[in-house]
Design a protein around this motif. Structure first.
Motif: not given
Lengths: 112, 112
Positions: A94, A96-100
């Protein structure tokens, strides 16, 4: 584009065998995950890693271990495969900033 | 732990109609919720992320709503096409640590 590559699409193993599932990502993501997917149960988190040599248990870690010696590679190990570990295994990393999550194509394991 | 329910296992609709999928969750208040698409034998692919302070988000023919009071997200596919046929998964990060929990998915079939 991010690419998450799982080493084997299909595996057939016998009960008691040791099984290695390999996963490599090419986008320098810190977090990597192993899920298993079973009909009607959705994806369940086995283990994840947020850094090299770091690992944390997910919801169903029993019977599994993991290894992360390099940032891009996360391995799932079945020490002694059992028939109830027959499943689709999905690796993900992933941003990290979005968790996508970015998933690999999956490894379908059959344990006989 | 978090429980995530997607309203039905299968949804069959006529081409051109709107498909509406539901995702309900309990116990926690996630900071964001995500939707993924999964084709047979493939890994899930990220579609949309909606944060707790966003009521609605759109991407082309997709629309997602997020009602934190009802603990529910709705996922709409407008002007549906046969190519939209797939399984759609909702996912949320119950503890804001980038570990996603997934629903079991809803399989959408769009008839031409």
């Amino acid at each position: 584009d991010v690419k998450v590559t799982q080493s084997s699409r299909y595996l057939v193993k016998r009960t008691g065998e040791k099984v290695f599932l390999e996963c490599v990502q090419d986008m320098d993501h810190e977090n990597m995950f192993w899920y298993r997917q079973d009909p009607g149960l959705g994806l369940r988190l086995i283990y994840f890693s947020y850094d090299v040599k770091m690992k944390e248990k997910g919801d169903i870690p029993e019977g599994y271990s993991v290894s992360r010696e390099k940032k891009e590679r996360f391995s799932l190990i079945l020490e002694s495969a059992s028939t109830n570990q027959t499943s689709m295994y999905l690796c993900a990393s992933d941003r990290m900033n979005t968790g996508e999550l970015f998933f690999g194509e999956g490894s379908r394991l059959t344990v006989l | 732990s978090q429980k995530i329910e997607q309203n039905s296992e299968a949804l069959n609709i006529q081409e051109g109609k709107t498909a509406t999928l539901t995702c309900n969750y309990t116990n926690y208040s996630p900071a964001y919720l995500q939707w993924y698409r999964q084709d047979p034998g493939r890994g899930p692919v990220f579609l949309l992320l909606i944060r707790e302070n966003e009521k609605e988000k759109r991407k082309e023919r997709l629309k997602v709503t997020f009602d934190t009071t009802l603990k529910q997200s709705l996922f709409h596919i407008t002007a549906s096409q046969p190519a939209d046929s797939a399984t759609y998964l909702c996912a949320l990060d119950e503890s804001n640590d980038y570990k996603l929990s997934f629903g079991a998915g809803t399989t959408v079939t769009v008839r031409a």
